[in-house]
Each structure stands twice: as structure tokens, then as C-alpha cells.
Scaffold this active site. Structure first.
Site, PDB file in Angstrom:
ATOM      1  N   SER A 160       0.785  -1.314   0.095  1.00  0.00           N
ATOM      2  CA  SER A 160      -0.059  -0.078   0.199  1.00  0.00           C
ATOM      3  C   SER A 160       0.984   1.233   0.027  1.00  0.00           C
ATOM      4  O   SER A 160       1.831   1.291  -0.795  1.00  0.00           O
ATOM      5  CB  SER A 160      -0.794  -0.040   1.235  1.00  0.00           C
ATOM      6  OG  SER A 160      -2.203   0.415   0.790  1.00  0.00           O
ATOM      7  N   ASP A 163      -8.792  -5.270  -6.201  1.00  0.00           N
ATOM      8  CA  ASP A 163      -8.173  -4.302  -5.148  1.00  0.00           C
ATOM      9  C   ASP A 163      -8.501  -2.979  -5.866  1.00  0.00           C
ATOM     10  O   ASP A 163      -8.036  -2.444  -6.957  1.00  0.00           O
ATOM     11  CB  ASP A 163      -6.812  -4.525  -5.023  1.00  0.00           C
ATOM     12  CG  ASP A 163      -6.124  -3.188  -4.170  1.00  0.00           C
ATOM     13  OD1 ASP A 163      -6.987  -2.767  -3.357  1.00  0.00           O
ATOM     14  OD2 ASP A 163      -5.008  -3.142  -3.847  1.00  0.00           O
ATOM     15  N   HIS A 192      -6.382  -6.444  -1.857  1.00  0.00           N
ATOM     16  CA  HIS A 192      -5.161  -5.626  -1.318  1.00  0.00           C
ATOM     17  C   HIS A 192      -4.168  -6.380  -0.748  1.00  0.00           C
ATOM     18  O   HIS A 192      -4.600  -7.063   0.352  1.00  0.00           O
ATOM     19  CB  HIS A 192      -6.045  -4.694  -0.730  1.00  0.00           C
ATOM     20  CG  HIS A 192      -5.251  -3.286  -0.208  1.00  0.00           C
ATOM     21  ND1 HIS A 192      -4.604  -2.563  -1.373  1.00  0.00           N
ATOM     22  CD2 HIS A 192      -4.680  -2.773   0.886  1.00  0.00           C
ATOM     23  CE1 HIS A 192      -3.898  -1.424  -0.652  1.00  0.00           C
ATOM     24  NE2 HIS A 192      -3.967  -1.626   0.410  1.00  0.00           N
TER      25      HIS A 192
END
Length: 504
Positions: free
Chosen positions: A174, A433, A461
Site C-alpha cells: 500500500s 483491489d 489488497h
């Protein structure tokens, strides 16, 4: 970057956003806790340390410092020439877990790597007591964080007597995935290769695409979605708005709210939180928290026959919220916008576990990432606009809304956005995602060069960052094998360069 019901974000390899309400933050906390429970190695192998970093690396006349926390795991390290695997912290605290479990740890065991994790400045315990004051947040930026990594590299190299024979590979997911890519891009002489999982390297002010991808994922039959499911979600959110316009008290009771959503700000908070349940389900599909997409769609398409058609969709969303709250420790759903702002203005450092004020500041100064619902394709409430979200920048930090586009543009100019001219960076993304929209998903490698991307069409994710599980989809298993091939190839190439420097 979304706030927790408990007002305490526990993030790290998970990416957060400022505006989908508190529920998604709570879901992310559950993901982290689930991973902590599955840590495969005893924590006695982990050593904790501190390095005193300059607050401002770019001002040679300022000698102020802050303590930055890190973890070391030497259990697998083959001294003296074994590689170094660096796990980069993001917008939350790091844990011992980060050097004892995960796919990078599996690979470290295979390659005899020294495992490190560095906490991001101003998050977790890596912050001064007055660090959250607005005037001090000026030292919080991704550029400063990358400089921290460079200084940390030097510190570890000296502490463990490392040399050019110890190849460094960075890992992150991320926001931390973006940092992993940027670290390799800005300091290629320090880190030989980088794995960037679900990395949003393209700053975007109005991230309306997030909700759009959530909607598309709800129609993805490969993960249990359908057109009917998406239609059911749309109808439900429209129904809540309609009921709330005439009977806010009923909505408060039905959804277990702590307050009656009488004013617009509280109504927006409610709609963000309800959207957060759906967003969290999609973003962390099949990762062991809440329910997978196919179960959510089962709720949102179920025809019980107990209600008339006009209230059917509304009651399905009520049911979905009840399922979420049944596993929550919160007595009610706090939808007070006034309380949200008050909490964000609190500059007290609470035992190193606050993250929402810091991350909100970074979205205002660098990234945007505001998940809006003004686009006609958004399946949630159109009440969630860019204006209502960016108002916080001015209210909290005195940052004007009209300055935001320029700040976001500079970030992309500085790093290259989603078209960086770098190599030995592996971008890994899941097709379900929403954050894939801001990452590098198309290979731009020249003929004969190794691929720079891995796209896992039916995963969510940061799914690739977890250790292998027997329940993993075949596509995820294959993706991890591809990641392992890249890392193995980098380490072999690095070794060859160091033993035969004149032959390459």
C-alpha cells in the site's frame, strides 16, 4: 486512510484513506490482528531498537531529532554475506510480526536474509511528544521518510558490519509499497531491488475510481459477484438517503447509531461508514475478516418476502450492518462529525497508536486519495463529495483547498506517477483491489528485460504479502512463485556483479 470506530488505527501493511468513515479502519485493524495471530515464529528472535533521526534532513542547520523504532530478526541470516530484506513501515505502527511472518519472511528463510522493519516517522512510537502539533507536522512527508531509510541503511550497515556483498531488497504494501518503489528509484545504490505490493504511486486528488472499482468487483462472477448484487447495493444506499430525509430517527435505530443523523455532516458520516462495510469487504476479500464478496452479495440479493419491494433493499443493508456490528466491540455506530473533527484536532500522542491526524495531513500535503462518490458510476451515496472531504485540510491545518491540486501534481512530478523510469521494481496488484488504479499494472519493460508487474486478477489488497495458505487461489499461488523468481534472480544477479564486476 479511514478512521476506526475505536478511534485507533492499527495499520501498516494496510493502506488507509481519510474519508470512507471509521468502519473501514476497524476492518483493517481486524486484518492486522488476524495476521498477528498467525505469526509463525516465536517473538524472542526479534530485537527492538531506536535510531535518532534528524527531523529535517534537508536543513543542515537544524539538529533536532526524533526516535525512530525498528525491529531486527537475525534468525535466518547467513553471516556475513547474506542479503538484507527491509520491510518498510507505512501509515501506522510496526510490530514484531513484521519480521517474523509474511511472504517476505518465507523468502528470507530460503535466502538466509537479515530481516528488518523500520517504522515511518510520526507513526507508532516514532514521534516526539509534541509531534502532532500542526507546526511540527511540516517534517512529515514521504521525502523525509525516504531520507530516514537512507540513514537507517547506513546505521544497520555499520552496526552489523555489512558491506557491498550484502544485497538489500525492500518490501512494502500500500503506501509502504509506494515507499518501497520510491526508495529504489531515489536510492538505487542502496537497495538492489524492490517489491511494491498494491502500491498507489500515482497521487490523485479525486479518487472517484476507488468506488467505481468496488462496484465492478461486486459484479465479478469469479469472486461471487453479479450485476444483481451491484444493483442491490445501489438501491440500498438510495433507500437509506430517502428514509433519512423523512425519518432520521428510524435510520439511527435501524443502523445502531450513537446519534440521530439530523444535520448534513452527520448524515455524510453515516453514509461513509455504511460504504466502508462494502469497501472493506471488497478491499480485503477472502483475507479472513468480515465476509467475502460472495456472502455480501448473498445478503444484498436475498429476497426474504418479509418486506414490500420499496423497503427490501433498505432492510438488506440494515442486515449487512448488523452482521458487521455483531462482531464489533463498539456499542453503537458513532456518526458525529463534530467528534471526528475534535479527535483529528487532538495533538496528544496517545501511546504511539494514533494515525488518523498524521495521515490526513499527508493526504492534504502530498497525495489526495479522496474517495468521492460524485461520479454516476459510484454505487454509494452522492453526498460524499470532494469539497466536503477537503474542507478538513483547511479546518485542521490551515491548508487551502485550492492549493491541493498543485501539491498532488508535485508528488507525481517528484516520483514519476504511474510511469516511473526505473528498473528492478516489481509492482504486484490484485484485480479486485481498488488501489490498483493508482499503481503500475501494465508492463513497460523493453524486449529482453524482465517483467516489472504481476497482476493477480481475482485477489484483493496486499494479498500476496501474506504467508502461503492452503486455501489460496491458484492465481495467488502462482503470483507468489513469480515474486520468488524475481527476488531469486535479483540476488543471483547481484552476486554475479560483485564477484565478476567487469563481465557485466
Amino acid at each position: 486512510m479511514l478512521f476506526s470506530l475505536a478511534r485507533c488505527l492499527i495499520l501498516l501493511l494496510l493502506f488507509n484513506s481519510t474519508d470512507a468513515g471509521r468502519i473501514l479502519g476497524k476492518i483493517k485493524e481486524r486484518v492486522r490482528n488476524l495476521l498477528l495471530q498467525k505469526a509463525k515464529q516465536p517473538l524472542q528472535h526479534v530485537k527492538e531498537g531506536r535510531i535518532h533521526q534528524q527531523l529535517d534532513h534537508f536543513n543542515r542547520l537544524d539538529f533536532s531529532t526524533f526516535p525512530q523504532r525498528f525491529f531486527v530478526n537475525e534468525a535466518y541470516w547467513r553471516r556475513p554475506d547474506g542479503p538484507v530484506f527491509l520491510f518498510i513501515g507505512g501509515e501506522g505502527p510496526i510490530y514484531e510480526f513484521d519480521v517474523v511472518a509474511g511472504h517476505h519472511v518465507d523468502m528470507a528463510e530460503e535466502h538466509g536474509a537479515l530481516l528488518l522493519a523500520l517504522e515511518h516517522r510520526f507513526y507508532g512510537d516514532s514521534i516526539n511528544p509534541d509531534g502532532l502539533k500542526t507546526e511540527n507536522l511540516s517534517d512529515l512527508s514521504s521525502q523525509q521518510a525516504l531520507a530516514d531509510l537512507a540513514v537507517f541503511h547506513q546505521h544497520i550497515s555499520q552496526s552489523f558490519n555489512l558491506s557491498h556483498r550484502n544485497s538489500w531488497i525492500s518490501f512494502g504494501g500500500s503506501y509502504a509499497g509506494a515507499l518501497s518503489a520510491w526508495f529504489r528509484g531515489k536510492f538505487p545504490h542502496l537497495v538492489y531491488g524492490a517489491v511494491a505490493s498494491s502500491a498507489p504511486v500515482k497521487a490523485t486528488l479525486d479518487f472517484s475510481a476507488y468506488s467505481n472499482v468496488v462496484g465492478l468487483s461486486l459484479t465479478n462472477e469469479a469472486v461471487g459477484g453479479s450485476e444483481k448484487c451491484l444493483a442491490g447495493v445501489r438501491e440500498a444506499f438510495a433507500a437509506v438517503e430517502a428514509v433519512m430525509g423523512g425519518n432520521a430517527s428510524r435510520v439511527a435505530v435501524d443502523f445502531g447509531c450513537c446519534q440521530i443523523p439530523k444535520d448534513l455532516d452527520d448524515q455524510i458520516e453515516l453514509m461513509q461508514n455504511l460504504a466502508g462495510i462494502v469497501m472493506g469487504t471488497v478491499q480485503y476479500n477472502e483475507e479472513g475478516v468480515l465476509m467475502p464478496i460472495h456472502e455480501l452479495c448473498g445478503v444484498m440479493t436475498n429476497k426474504s418476502g418479509a418486506y414490500v419491494e420499496e423497503t427490501e433493499a433498505y432492510n438488506r443493508l440494515v442486515k449487512l450492518a448488523q452482521i458487521y456490528h455483531s462482531s464489533s466491540e463498539e456499542p453503537c455506530l458513532d456518526i458525529s462529525h463534530e467528534k471526528t473533527v475534535k479527535d483529528l484536532m487532538d495533538t496528544t500522542v496517545h501511546s504511539g497508536r494514533r494515525a488518523e491526524r498524521q495521515w490526513t495531513y499527508q493526504t492534504c500535503t502530498e497525495f489526495g486519495f479522496y474517495q468521492t462518490c460524485e461520479d454516476a458510476t459510484c454505487p454509494f451515496s452522492g453526498m460524499v463529495t470532494l469539497r466536503t472531504q477537503t474542507e478538513l485540510c483547511l479546518k485542521l491545518f490551515g491548508i487551502s483547498q485550492h492549493s491541493l491540486p498543485g501539491r498532488v501534481a508535485f508528488t507525481n512530478t517528484y516520483y514519476g506517477g504511474d510511469n516511473p523510469h526505473t528498473h528492478r521494481i516489481l509492482y504486484v496488484n490484485g484485480g479486485v483491489d481498488p488501489w490498483k488504479e493508482l499503481s503500475v499494472v501494465q508492463d513497460r519493460a523493453e524486449e529482453g528485460e524482465e517483467a516489472q508487474t504481476i497482476f493477480i486478477k481475482d485477489t484483493a489488497h496486499c494479498a500476496d504479502m501474506m504467508s502461503r495458505r492452503v486455501t489460496d487461489r491458484r492465481s495467488l499461488q502462482k503470483a507468489r512463485q513469480e515474486i520468488e523468481k524475481h527476488v531469486d534472480s535479483w540476488l543471483k544477479m547481484a552476486a554475479l556483479e560483485k564477484t565478476h564486476p567487469n563481465t557485466l
